[in-house]
Enzyme design. Sequence first.
Site, short mmCIF file in Angstrom:
data_model
loop_
_atom_site.label_atom_id
_atom_site.label_comp_id
_atom_site.label_asym_id
_atom_site.label_seq_id
_atom_site.Cartn_x
_atom_site.Cartn_y
_atom_site.Cartn_z
N ARG A 1 -44.82 -50.48 -97.63
CA ARG A 1 -43.66 -50.69 -98.50
C ARG A 1 -42.39 -50.96 -97.69
O ARG A 1 -41.36 -51.35 -98.23
CB ARG A 1 -43.47 -49.48 -99.43
CG ARG A 1 -42.74 -48.30 -98.82
CD ARG A 1 -43.04 -47.00 -99.53
NE ARG A 1 -42.18 -46.66 -100.66
CZ ARG A 1 -41.04 -45.96 -100.61
NH1 ARG A 1 -40.59 -45.52 -99.44
NH2 ARG A 1 -40.37 -45.67 -101.68
N TRP B 1 -34.55 -45.88 -86.68
CA TRP B 1 -35.16 -45.12 -85.58
C TRP B 1 -36.61 -45.52 -85.34
O TRP B 1 -37.09 -45.46 -84.21
CB TRP B 1 -34.96 -43.61 -85.72
CG TRP B 1 -35.79 -42.79 -86.67
CD1 TRP B 1 -36.11 -43.11 -87.94
CD2 TRP B 1 -36.38 -41.50 -86.38
NE1 TRP B 1 -36.84 -42.08 -88.49
CE2 TRP B 1 -37.02 -41.08 -87.56
CE3 TRP B 1 -36.42 -40.66 -85.27
CZ2 TRP B 1 -37.70 -39.86 -87.65
CZ3 TRP B 1 -37.08 -39.44 -85.36
CH2 TRP B 1 -37.72 -39.06 -86.54
N ASP B 2 -37.30 -46.00 -86.39
CA ASP B 2 -38.65 -46.56 -86.19
C ASP B 2 -38.63 -47.60 -85.08
O ASP B 2 -39.57 -47.71 -84.29
CB ASP B 2 -39.12 -47.29 -87.44
CG ASP B 2 -39.42 -46.37 -88.60
OD1 ASP B 2 -38.48 -45.76 -89.13
OD2 ASP B 2 -40.61 -46.26 -88.97
N ARG C 1 -25.70 -44.63 -95.08
CA ARG C 1 -26.34 -43.61 -94.25
C ARG C 1 -26.99 -44.29 -93.05
O ARG C 1 -27.44 -45.43 -93.14
CB ARG C 1 -27.37 -42.82 -95.06
CG ARG C 1 -28.51 -43.65 -95.59
CD ARG C 1 -29.32 -42.87 -96.63
NE ARG C 1 -30.71 -43.29 -96.62
CZ ARG C 1 -31.40 -43.57 -97.74
NH1 ARG C 1 -30.83 -43.47 -98.93
NH2 ARG C 1 -32.66 -43.94 -97.66
N GLN D 1 -29.49 -43.42 -89.34
CA GLN D 1 -30.73 -42.73 -88.97
C GLN D 1 -30.55 -42.25 -87.54
O GLN D 1 -29.57 -42.59 -86.90
CB GLN D 1 -31.93 -43.69 -89.12
CG GLN D 1 -32.80 -43.36 -90.31
CD GLN D 1 -34.14 -44.08 -90.30
OE1 GLN D 1 -34.35 -45.05 -89.58
NE2 GLN D 1 -35.06 -43.62 -91.13
N ARG E 1 -30.37 -41.70 -104.87
CA ARG E 1 -30.73 -42.78 -103.96
C ARG E 1 -31.36 -43.89 -104.79
O ARG E 1 -32.35 -43.65 -105.48
CB ARG E 1 -31.74 -42.29 -102.91
CG ARG E 1 -31.18 -41.35 -101.84
CD ARG E 1 -32.30 -40.70 -101.03
NE ARG E 1 -33.18 -39.96 -101.93
CZ ARG E 1 -34.47 -39.76 -101.74
NH1 ARG E 1 -35.07 -40.24 -100.67
NH2 ARG E 1 -35.19 -39.08 -102.61
N PRO E 2 -30.83 -45.12 -104.72
CA PRO E 2 -31.36 -46.19 -105.58
C PRO E 2 -32.87 -46.39 -105.44
O PRO E 2 -33.54 -46.64 -106.44
CB PRO E 2 -30.58 -47.42 -105.10
CG PRO E 2 -29.27 -46.85 -104.63
CD PRO E 2 -29.64 -45.55 -103.97
N GLY F 1 -34.01 -38.95 -90.87
CA GLY F 1 -35.36 -39.48 -90.61
C GLY F 1 -36.44 -38.56 -91.14
O GLY F 1 -37.54 -39.00 -91.40
N ASP G 1 -37.27 -37.19 -94.06
CA ASP G 1 -37.13 -37.09 -95.50
C ASP G 1 -38.51 -36.95 -96.11
O ASP G 1 -39.23 -37.92 -96.15
CB ASP G 1 -36.33 -38.24 -96.10
CG ASP G 1 -36.66 -39.60 -95.45
OD1 ASP G 1 -37.17 -39.66 -94.33
OD2 ASP G 1 -36.42 -40.61 -96.13
N GLU H 1 -48.64 -44.46 -90.96
CA GLU H 1 -47.31 -43.92 -90.59
C GLU H 1 -47.37 -42.46 -90.20
O GLU H 1 -46.51 -41.96 -89.49
CB GLU H 1 -46.32 -44.10 -91.74
CG GLU H 1 -46.71 -43.34 -92.98
CD GLU H 1 -45.59 -43.24 -94.02
OE1 GLU H 1 -45.90 -42.91 -95.16
OE2 GLU H 1 -44.42 -43.49 -93.68
#
Length: 582
Positions: free
Chosen positions: A168, A175-176, A221, A223, A286-287, A319, A321, A513
């Site tokens: 997604r 940071w990824d 925001r 990261q 958060r949208p 990061g 979350d 991930e």
Amino acid sequence: MARGTWELHLLLLLGLGLRSQGALPPPCESQIYCYGELLHQVQMAKLYPDDKQFVDMSLSTAPDQVLQRFSELAEAHNHSIPRQQLQEFVQQHFRAVGQELQPWTPGDWKESPQLLQKIADARLRVWAGQLNQIWKKLGKQIKPEVLSQPERFSLIYSKNPFIVPGGRFVEFYYWDSYWVMEGLLLSEMAETVKGMLQNFLDLVKTYGHIPNGGRVYYLQRSQPPLLTLMMDRYVAHTNDITFLRENIETLALELNFWTVNRTISVYLGGKSYNLNRYHVPYGGPRPESYSKDADLADTLPEEDRDVLWAELKAGAESGWDFSSRWLVGGPNPNSLSSIRTSKLIPVDLNAFLCQAEELMSNFYSRLGNDAQAERYRSLRTQRMAALNALLWDEQKGAWFDYDMENGKNLEFYPSNLTPLWAGCFSDPSFVDKALKYLEDSKILTYQHGIPASLRNTGQQWDFPNAWAPLQDLVIRGLAKSSSPRTQEVAFQLAQNWIQTNFDVYSQKSAMYEKYDISNGGQPGGGGEYEVQEGFGWTNGMALMLLDRYGDRLTSGTQLTLQVPHCLVVALPLQLLLSFLPW
Ligand SMILES: *[C@@H]1O[C@H](CO)[C@@H](O)[C@H](O)[C@H]1NC(C)=O
Ligand SMILES: *[C@@H]1O[C@H](CO)[C@@H](O)[C@H](O)[C@H]1NC(C)=O
């Protein structure tokens, strides 16, 4: 005081007054992607299983027109639009996700990077070759229409193509990208890295900081700040000092954002310390997780909701979350409504900044600017003193997040060892103390990877999930020790992680991930969305371990940690330390 200034001052006070009643500004200006009735109605109708889907769609006409039509529709239905009509409205005015991005094969991609030759185990070598192939699937380029009509897209335009995490996550993430870049450099793709770095530097010039990811709803925001480290890795690989010289001030600008917008002072023992925190003083759900955030706030009085939503955004900025790390503010420590990220001074954030300050000091020295080199050296010295005074725990042998109300949070998190990884410690014995800390916390008994925590909250940055970047923090931290035993533990943790990645890949032909380590190593779960395949940082981390330990890693055995485990248990710390050269 001149009248104009005074008026400005009054306005400011009024503004602050409004804020104190809980009205924080929205996460971006867009009345479609960030706040307003359209977003609210569509997301609360839960038209899609994942809220991110709607805010990733682009508009088929101008935003004013879409808003006008929507307001007509809303009025026609007295602001409670039936689901069917809402769905038709979205189909008419929005375009399917992903059309603004096109696949991109990196021009510098190579079939057989040197790295492969370093890998002794034949099966791991073949697998590494496949990981190298995956970069081509994760390459994305933004279509020019996003530049010419930005108001129709939530995607933020970047001129250079880039590597995305996957699943997604089809846009860049801050940071990824650090672990992605480490992997790309090992795949000999420095040009791709330079393009990604240039994109980030452009974002700093435009917004003053790097947003969490490449969407307008992530704008307010950030990261974990790893831009300076990205530059360091790129320059170490290419020796491209010209690029460094051209961009050093932009790196300084990014660090300045963390100083101006994310500093907090703590008074302890008659002294004042400045450290950093994650903090996003913007309101609304958060949208991309709108209905979840709205539902979570449902039980709260209206005036408390923005505070909860701001804390959720700060959690996203970290990061992590989400994680039990941030759930320290309510009666139920397993509920997301207990989140209060901004009340904590996180170990990892301050270690990342400490490292950035050292790198900046080195960069400026190299560029011949001694005054700036000295300035960053002194910032680092101050930060190390603050880390020692507030976060370090001598008895436990590790650093801990500092809760402004309750002091150190003594739970286990791999992030507690970030200062080792970041080289942000003054006493070399800290590395071996950290090994004992891992032993005491029973972390070395987990054979499939180091868990994000020992608490099972159902959040994705908690037990039983394990994440590639967190393995890196611990493994490369321990590997800094001059003690062969500590280094051996680092290697065995690397072996465990590679084994998990490889075994799951062998079954599913995919990289993930995160991994669930409770179950013999499986794709992870929990949190707000299904586990995603791809996966940028996991692949980067696997290549880093294969590069470092390729001569020893094997595909076939799950090494137990018996040897160092027994030694650490059997030998008192003093004896262990007596083997060290100092
Ligand atoms: C519209 O909705 C409001 C609030 O739900 C209600 O008070 C009002 O009677 C409704 N008006 C019409 C015309 O249905
Ligand atoms: C950072 O702080 C400055 C000054 O208060 C403010 O203008 C800016 O909007 C803040 N940036 C973010 C992303 O919140």
